[in-house]
Motif scaffolding. Structure first.
Motif, mmCIF file in Angstrom:
data_model
loop_
_atom_site.group_PDB
_atom_site.id
_atom_site.type_symbol
_atom_site.label_atom_id
_atom_site.label_comp_id
_atom_site.label_asym_id
_atom_site.label_seq_id
_atom_site.Cartn_x
_atom_site.Cartn_y
_atom_site.Cartn_z
ATOM 1 N N GLN A 40 78.322 2.131 4.727
ATOM 2 C CA GLN A 40 77.034 1.471 4.486
ATOM 3 C C GLN A 40 76.944 1.020 3.028
ATOM 4 N N LEU A 41 76.048 0.066 2.781
ATOM 5 C CA LEU A 41 75.984 -0.528 1.439
ATOM 6 C C LEU A 41 74.895 0.111 0.588
ATOM 7 N N ASN A 42 75.279 0.561 -0.592
ATOM 8 C CA ASN A 42 74.296 1.065 -1.559
ATOM 9 C C ASN A 42 73.842 -0.076 -2.455
ATOM 10 N N LEU A 43 72.546 -0.352 -2.392
ATOM 11 C CA LEU A 43 71.952 -1.353 -3.290
ATOM 12 C C LEU A 43 71.219 -0.609 -4.396
ATOM 13 N N TYR A 44 71.440 -1.011 -5.635
ATOM 14 C CA TYR A 44 70.767 -0.389 -6.773
ATOM 15 C C TYR A 44 69.529 -1.227 -7.078
ATOM 16 N N LEU A 45 68.377 -0.664 -6.815
ATOM 17 C CA LEU A 45 67.126 -1.425 -6.898
ATOM 18 C C LEU A 45 66.579 -1.479 -8.331
ATOM 19 N N PRO A 46 65.713 -2.452 -8.625
ATOM 20 C CA PRO A 46 65.145 -2.577 -9.974
ATOM 21 C C PRO A 46 64.437 -1.297 -10.439
ATOM 22 N N ASP A 47 63.870 -0.498 -9.489
ATOM 23 C CA ASP A 47 63.193 0.746 -9.918
ATOM 24 C C ASP A 47 64.189 1.895 -10.108
ATOM 25 N N LYS A 48 65.492 1.552 -10.147
ATOM 26 C CA LYS A 48 66.584 2.497 -10.429
ATOM 27 C C LYS A 48 66.841 3.492 -9.292
ATOM 28 N N THR A 49 66.343 3.172 -8.096
ATOM 29 C CA THR A 49 66.695 4.006 -6.944
ATOM 30 C C THR A 49 67.786 3.294 -6.168
ATOM 31 N N ILE A 50 68.464 4.072 -5.310
ATOM 32 C CA ILE A 50 69.506 3.498 -4.457
ATOM 33 C C ILE A 50 68.933 3.337 -3.053
ATOM 34 N N CYS A 51 69.132 2.160 -2.481
ATOM 35 C CA CYS A 51 68.706 1.947 -1.098
ATOM 36 C C CYS A 51 69.978 1.725 -0.273
ATOM 37 N N THR A 52 70.148 2.521 0.762
ATOM 38 C CA THR A 52 71.366 2.408 1.584
ATOM 39 C C THR A 52 71.087 1.548 2.806
ATOM 40 N N MET A 53 71.834 0.447 2.922
ATOM 41 C CA MET A 53 71.611 -0.495 4.011
ATOM 42 C C MET A 53 72.558 -0.156 5.166
ATOM 43 N N LEU A 54 71.970 -0.024 6.369
ATOM 44 C CA LEU A 54 72.779 0.248 7.567
ATOM 45 C C LEU A 54 73.463 -1.000 8.076
ATOM 46 N N SER A 55 72.714 -2.107 8.029
ATOM 47 C CA SER A 55 73.282 -3.395 8.412
ATOM 48 C C SER A 55 72.411 -4.452 7.762
ATOM 49 N N GLY A 56 72.858 -5.678 7.783
ATOM 50 C CA GLY A 56 72.051 -6.724 7.161
ATOM 51 C C GLY A 56 72.878 -7.938 6.834
ATOM 52 N N GLU A 57 72.192 -8.890 6.244
ATOM 53 C CA GLU A 57 72.828 -10.159 5.880
ATOM 54 C C GLU A 57 72.683 -10.323 4.365
ATOM 55 N N LEU A 58 73.810 -10.415 3.695
ATOM 56 C CA LEU A 58 73.823 -10.451 2.234
ATOM 57 C C LEU A 58 73.935 -11.874 1.727
ATOM 58 N N SER A 59 73.236 -12.156 0.645
ATOM 59 C CA SER A 59 73.479 -13.446 -0.020
ATOM 60 C C SER A 59 73.341 -13.245 -1.522
ATOM 61 N N PRO A 60 74.007 -14.114 -2.304
ATOM 62 C CA PRO A 60 73.921 -13.944 -3.744
ATOM 63 C C PRO A 60 72.477 -14.112 -4.193
ATOM 64 N N GLY A 61 72.051 -13.304 -5.143
ATOM 65 C CA GLY A 61 70.635 -13.339 -5.546
ATOM 66 C C GLY A 61 70.482 -13.737 -6.987
ATOM 67 N N ARG A 62 69.246 -13.708 -7.465
ATOM 68 C CA ARG A 62 68.979 -14.006 -8.866
ATOM 69 C C ARG A 62 69.533 -12.873 -9.709
ATOM 70 N N SER A 63 70.032 -13.185 -10.922
ATOM 71 C CA SER A 63 70.530 -12.082 -11.746
ATOM 72 C C SER A 63 69.579 -11.856 -12.911
#
Ligand code: BTN
Length: 244
Positions: free
Chosen positions: A221-244
Motif C-alpha cells: 500500500q502507498l504511504n502518502l506524507y500529508l501537509p499536517d505531517k501525518t502518514i495516510c496509507t492508501m489501499l487503492s486509488g488513482e495517482l497523478s502528479p500534484g502541485r509541489s
C-alpha cells in the motif's frame, strides 16, 4: 506451466475469462489473449484502447486460497513482473502506484485486477494491456499520455515472445507470492516508484488526497506524507502528479 487460450476478436479478455472460468483448470494459470478487444476495459470504468494486432491483451486466471497473505497487492506482482522484463531488456521503466508501468509519465502498460470470492478460494482475473508496437500517431489519440515499446526503442517487438517471457516471470513470482506475500517484491517495487518524494494527488474513489509520495507498506500500500505531517496509507486509488 500456463494453459493458453488465444482469441481473434473479443469484447474483453477479462470478461471472457469471467464467463468461462468454470471450464479452466483450477490448479493452473490460464492465460487468455486476443488480437483485438472491441470493449477493452481499464480501471475506474475507463476504456482500454485495443487496436488489432499491435499490442498485447492478456488475462491471467488462477485461484488462490481465500486467506492468502497480502492478496490486495496481487496486481502489483504482475506489474512488477512486467517492469522487471523491461529492466532486463535494458530499459528504465517507472511504476505509477499501484499498477501502471510508464516511461517519463507516459503509460505503456496497465492492469485490471478483478476477483471473485467463494468461501475457500478466490478467483483472480489479472488483465494486462501492453502497448507493444503501437505507433505514435495512435498513441497520441489516447485520452492520457501513452507510449509503446516501439516508440521507446524505435524497433518492432515480438509480442508473443514478450508474452512467453511474462508468463514465465509471473509464474515464478506467483510461486514466491503464495509463500511470502508481497514482502519479497517490496523494496524492488518501491525503487521503481514514479513521483517518489514528489507531491501527488491520489483519488481513492471518494476523496482526493494531496501529499508526498513517500513509501510502500510491506504489503504494497502507498504511504502518502500529508501537509499536517501525518502518514495516510492508501489501499487503492488513482495517482497523478500534484502541485509541489
Ligand atoms: C488500466 O490501466 O486501467 C487497466 C488496463 C487493463 C487492460 C487489460 S487488456 C487485457 C484485459 N482485458 C481488458 O478488458 N482489460 C485488461
Amino acid at each position: 506451466m500456463v494453459d493458453e487460450i488465444h482469441l481473434d476478436s473479443i469484447d474483453s479478455t477479462n470478461t471472457y475469462a469471467k464467463q468461462h472460468s468454470s471450464s479452466f483448470a483450477p490448479d493452473r494459470i490460464t492465460c487468455i489473449t486476443a488480437e483485438e478487444q472491441t470493449a477493452g476495459r481499464g480501471r475506474f470504468q475507463r476504456k482500454w484502447v485495443s487496436p488489432r494486432g499491435v499490442n498485447l491483451y492478456a488475462t491471467f486466471y488462477f485461484r488462490l486460497p481465500a486467506n492468502t497473505l497480502h492478496l490486495i497487492s496481487m496486481g502489483q506482482v504482475m506489474t512488477y513482473s512486467f517492469a522487471s522484463l523491461l529492466l532486463q531488456a535494458g530499459l528504465h521503466p517507472k511504476i505509477k502506484w499501484p499498477n501502471d508501468v510508464q516511461f517519463e509519465g507516459k503509460k505503456i502498460s496497465g492492469i485490471l485486477c478483478e476477483t471473485s470470492f467463494t468461501r475457500d478460494f478466490v478467483e483472480l482475473f489479472l488483465g494486462i494491456g501492453v502497448n507493444v508496437n503501437l505507433e505514435e500517431k495512435i498513441a497520441k489519440q489516447i485520452d492520457q499520455p501513452a507510449t509503446s515499446l516501439l516508440i521507446e526503442t524505435g524497433r518492432i517487438w515480438d509480442k508473443w515472445a514478450l508474452l512467453k517471457a511474462l508468463q514465465k516471470q509471473f509464474a515464478a513470482n506467483l510461486e514466491k507470492f503464495e509463500k511470502e506475500g508481497f514482502t519479497p517484491f517490496h523494496s524492488a517495487f518501491e525503487n521503481l516508484l514514479a513521483y517518489k518524494g514528489q507531491t501527488v494527488r491520489c483519488f481513492d474513489g471518494k476523496k482526493e488526497w494531496v501529499g508526498i509520495c513517500h513509501s510502500l507498506t510491506n504489503d504494497g500500500q502507498l504511504n502518502l506524507y500529508l501537509p499536517d505531517k501525518t502518514i495516510c496509507t492508501m489501499l487503492s486509488g488513482e495517482l497523478s502528479p500534484g502541485r509541489s
